[in-house]
Structures are given as C-alpha cells and as structure tokens.
Scaffold this active site. Structure first.
Site, PDB file in Angstrom:
ATOM      1  N   HIS A  72      15.727 -77.260  29.649  1.00 56.44           N
ATOM      2  CA  HIS A  72      15.967 -75.925  30.188  1.00 56.44           C
ATOM      3  C   HIS A  72      14.786 -75.009  29.860  1.00 56.44           C
ATOM      4  CE1 HIS A  72      20.514 -75.712  31.223  1.00 56.44           C
ATOM      5  NE2 HIS A  72      19.922 -76.780  31.705  1.00 56.44           N
ATOM      6  N   TYR A 200      24.306 -65.938  29.562  1.00 50.86           N
ATOM      7  CA  TYR A 200      24.887 -65.120  28.501  1.00 50.86           C
ATOM      8  C   TYR A 200      25.277 -63.788  29.144  1.00 50.86           C
ATOM      9  CZ  TYR A 200      23.129 -68.385  24.934  1.00 50.86           C
ATOM     10  OH  TYR A 200      22.898 -69.494  24.153  1.00 50.86           O
ATOM     11  N   PRO A 293      27.788 -68.711  16.816  1.00 55.27           N
ATOM     12  CA  PRO A 293      27.141 -69.633  17.755  1.00 55.27           C
ATOM     13  C   PRO A 293      26.283 -68.970  18.842  1.00 55.27           C
ATOM     14  CG  PRO A 293      29.487 -69.449  18.227  1.00 55.27           C
ATOM     15  CD  PRO A 293      29.251 -68.684  16.971  1.00 55.27           C
ATOM     16  N   LYS A 297      22.030 -71.774  16.940  1.00 58.69           N
ATOM     17  CA  LYS A 297      21.156 -72.175  15.826  1.00 58.69           C
ATOM     18  C   LYS A 297      21.801 -73.135  14.826  1.00 58.69           C
ATOM     19  CE  LYS A 297      17.447 -70.310  16.962  1.00 58.69           C
ATOM     20  NZ  LYS A 297      17.104 -71.293  17.956  1.00 58.69           N
ATOM     21  N   TYR A 385      14.874 -68.197  20.162  1.00 60.04           N
ATOM     22  CA  TYR A 385      15.821 -69.115  20.814  1.00 60.04           C
ATOM     23  C   TYR A 385      15.258 -70.530  20.879  1.00 60.04           C
ATOM     24  CZ  TYR A 385      19.616 -70.473  23.956  1.00 60.04           C
ATOM     25  OH  TYR A 385      20.731 -71.078  24.499  1.00 60.04           O
TER      26      TYR A 385
END
Ligand code: APR
Ligand code: PHB
Length: 391
Positions: A72, A200, A293, A297, A385
């Site tokens: 991704h 998100y 979450p 991580k 990220y």
C-alpha cells in the site's frame, strides 16, 4: 530442560525472536500456553511497516507475504465529507504491506517447525525465578506436569496479561498508562473491500476504519463507547453506522456489504513499562507496552524489540560482550515512546467526543485540513506510519 534463551509466548514477538536467533546459530525454547490452532486463528491487526517487511524478507519468511499481501502506497483520510490521500512514497520513499498478523504467526510457526525449532504449545509459564543470577529459570506446566526451563536469559514475549512483567520487582519498574473512553468494534466480512487503500474516517458520529484482508475479505472498525456489548450491534446496525461514517459529500461512494463472519470489541489503551529489562529477564512486545490500534504500531513495535534483542544476544553469544544487551531497554524505549506518541496523536485526531462537536472537534478538523494542505504536516504522518528507520 535447558536452553540458552527461554522465550515465553508464541505471538509474533516470541516467534520472530526464536527464528532470528536460529539464523544466528542460537537455540531457544518457546513456551506457549495456548494450542497451535488458537495462536494461528487470533484476529489481530494487519499493517506491516516498510522496515519490518524487509526484515521478514531478509530472514527468509517473507515469501507468502509478498505473494498474498498487498503493497500500500498510501492511506485516505476522510473528514468533513471529503477524501484526502496521503502518498507514502512521495513523502517518505517508503510504503507498508497489508498482511494479517495472524498470517505472519502461521508463517513463523511453520518455519520454526521446519527448522527443528522447539515450540511447546499448551505449556504455561507460572513463574520466572533467579533473574538476578546468571542462571534464571522458568517454571511451567505442560501436559499436566510441572517442569523447569533453565536458561542463560529469559525473554518474556507473553503479551499484556503474561507472567513476564509481573516478575520484575515492583521497586525497579515504573509504568505509564492512559485509558481512553472508547473501544473499537471490529468486524471481518466476506465482501470485497470498497477501496484500494485504508480509509481513516473522522465524523460527527465517531471514527471508522476500512481495512482489508484479501480481495474478498474486508476488515472494518467503528469507534464505540467502552463497555459496548457486541450483542447490541446487529449486522444491519453495523453496516448502517459504517455507511454513515464513511459517507462522502456528493454521495459518489458506496460501502459494499456482505456477511459478517467475526465481531469483537477491543478497548483502547496506552501503556509503557520502564525499564524493559531487569537482570536476566527481558520484556518484548505487548508484555512491555500497548498502543491504541489507530497508528497500526502494536505488531511493528513488537518486531522492532526482538530485532534489537536478537542482535544483542548474537553479540553476547559471539564475544561475551553484553553492551547491546545492557543498552536494549533504553534503545527500544526510544522507538516505543515515538510510537506511543504517534498512536495517541492519531487516536486523538480521529476519535470524536460522544458529547458533541465542540472545541475538540473544531481542533481536529482544523488539523486534518492542515494535513491536507501542508506537505510538511502530511510527511510527519507518513513518516511515522511507514515506520521511522533509525531511532
Ligand atoms: N505462558 C506461556 N505463554 C503465555 C503466557 C504464559 N504464562 N502468557 C501469555 N502467553 C502467550 C499468549 O497465549 C500469546 O500467544 O504469549 C503470547 C503473546 O502474544 P501476543 O499477545 O500476540 O503479543 P506479542 O507477540 O507481543 O505481539 C504484539 O499482538 O496484541 C497484538 O497489537 C498487538 O500487534 C501486537 C502484537
Ligand atoms: C487492520 O487491518 O486490522 C488494521 C489496520 C490499520 C489499523 C488498525 C488495524 O490502524
């Protein structure tokens, strides 16, 4: 029983450590209280940082991940009815793999067994003794019998509820904790993902996340109040709420629905233990720290911990030098606290207050707009990220 390195827990941390040690010619024994099929079926997260994916590949356990996982190159932030993409390679030169933690666990168990590794399933560690000496021992029960594992070092990879952390003397450790007033209701559904990359979503109704497991299985989450009983959420209610939270202004996007095969509610917590070592007992992964979450991580931190430990134990075994072992806790905690901050920040940015859309809500929207407008703000998110290479 005797082994140089006694490992408690066959989650990703314990398994990867045992595998990395084997590649350095160091034997270990893993004690795992559950059976193999339980370990292989547990539903957990699914985002693998760039550097962790490379470490899996470099150690010879990345083949199925590369075949069946997805690369991704970004995520979507959805807020105020609009979509904004964060492009990882553009901002950081890195990406992430979408590959379920439970699949990593299966790959590592298979590899350990193929390499003749020792994993004792249904073996519960009950006490860790003599950690201030050079011959620590783990008491455990296996097949109804009590036994002892004698080691040079013990590594507790036994998760948040394990025996490892509680074996550290109370006067040498400090713990730091933050509990959030919400949980995640997570579902697995037999339906093709409605998106190519994770979404998100920030909304007045609360946070939602669209993730995936394969071309035909979607993984989705809803922010719900702590204490939520999944029985109060019918499948129809879950889909309606997800659709509402992901709605785009203009309405040109639709969430595909399908049969829900798994539902669970997970509380959100931030937790750190310092130090991550006392005497000859080391903590790694969830045994030492928990993150909410939202930043994806938890798995990655666990893998980074054991990568450090494997290198340190190899140096000790080769030369007798304990410098890297002595530095382990301080080195690991630098990354842990960075991930704690990022996970807290992502959580605070995206979860909304059930009491309304007041001051905090305005601040969130302001910052989300800033990320959409500022390359520097987006790069901060992308850098954390995809995983910071060196800390
Ligand atoms: N004896 C033997 N095994 C134990 C004991 C015990 N006393 N206590 C716990 N265990 C085992 C559990 O059954 C589990 O299989 O330790 C293992 C811990 O594995 P995980 O919880 O997966 O922890 P870790 O390997 O640190 O992985 C961290 O898991 O919870 C997620 O978000 C987290 O992705 C992160 C990852
Ligand atoms: C998941 O796929 O389960 C997942 C993805 C991203 C997160 C958390 C969980 O931030």
């Amino acid at each position: 029983m005797r082994t140089p390195i006694g490992i408690i827990g066959a989650g990703p941390a314990g398994l990867f450590l045992s595998h990395l040690l084997h590649r350095q010619g160091i034997d270990s024994v893993i004690l795992e209280r559950r059976d193999r099929s339980y370990c292989e079926r547990r539903q957990r997260a699914g985002v693998v940082e760039h550097g962790v994916a490379e470490a899996l590949r470099a150690s010879g356990v990345g083949a199925r991940m590369d075949r069946e996982g997805f690369v991704h190159n970004g995520i979507e932030l959805r807020f105020d009815g609009q979509a904004h993409r964060i492009d990882f390679p553009d901002l950081t030169g890195r990406n992430v793999m979408i590959y379920a933690q439970t699949e990593i666990v299966k790959d590592l168990i298979a590899q350990r067994i193929a390499d003749g590794g020792q994993i004792l399933f249904e073996a519960e560690a009950t006490a860790i003794e003599d950690i201030e000496t050079d011959h620590p021992r783990v008491r455990f029960t296996h097949a109804g019998r009590e036994d002892i594992l004698e080691c040079a070092y013990v590594v507790a990879c036994d998760g948040f509820h394990g025996v490892g952390r509680s074996s550290l003397p109370a006067d040498v450790i400090q713990t730091f904790e933050k509990v959030y007033p919400f949980s995640w209701l997570g579902i697995l559904a037999d339906v093709a993902p409605s998106c190519d990359e994770l979404i998100y979503a920030h909304s007045e109704r609360g946070f939602a996340l669209h993730s995936m497991r394969s071309e035909s299985v979607s993984r989705l989450y809803l922010q719900v109040p702590t204490g939520t009983d999944p029985k109060d959420w019918s499948d129809a209610r879950i889909w309606a709420e997800l659709s509402a939270r992901f709605r785009l202004r203009g309405g040109d996007w639709e969430l595909q629905q399908g049969p829900i095969t798994d539902t669970s509610v997970t509380p959100m917590r931030s937790f750190v233990t310092e130090p991550m070592r006392h005497g000859r007992l080391f903590l790694a992964g969830d045994a030492a720290h928990i993150v909410p979450p939202t930043g994806a991580k938890g798995l990655n931190l666990a893998m980074h911990d054991v990568m450090l430990l494997a290198e340190a134990l190899a140096a000790w075994r080769a030369t007798g030098d304990t410098k890297l072992l002595d530095d382990y806790s301080a080195t690991a905690l630098r990354r842990v606290w960075r991930a704690e901050h990022f996970s807290y920040w992502m959580t605070s940015l995206l979860h909304t207050d059930p009491d309304g859309t007041g001051f905090d809500y305005r601040l969130q929207l302001s910052y989300l707009e800033h990320i959409a407008a500022s390359q520097a703000a987006a790069a901060q998110l992308a850098e954390n990220y995809t995983g910071i290479p060196q800390i």
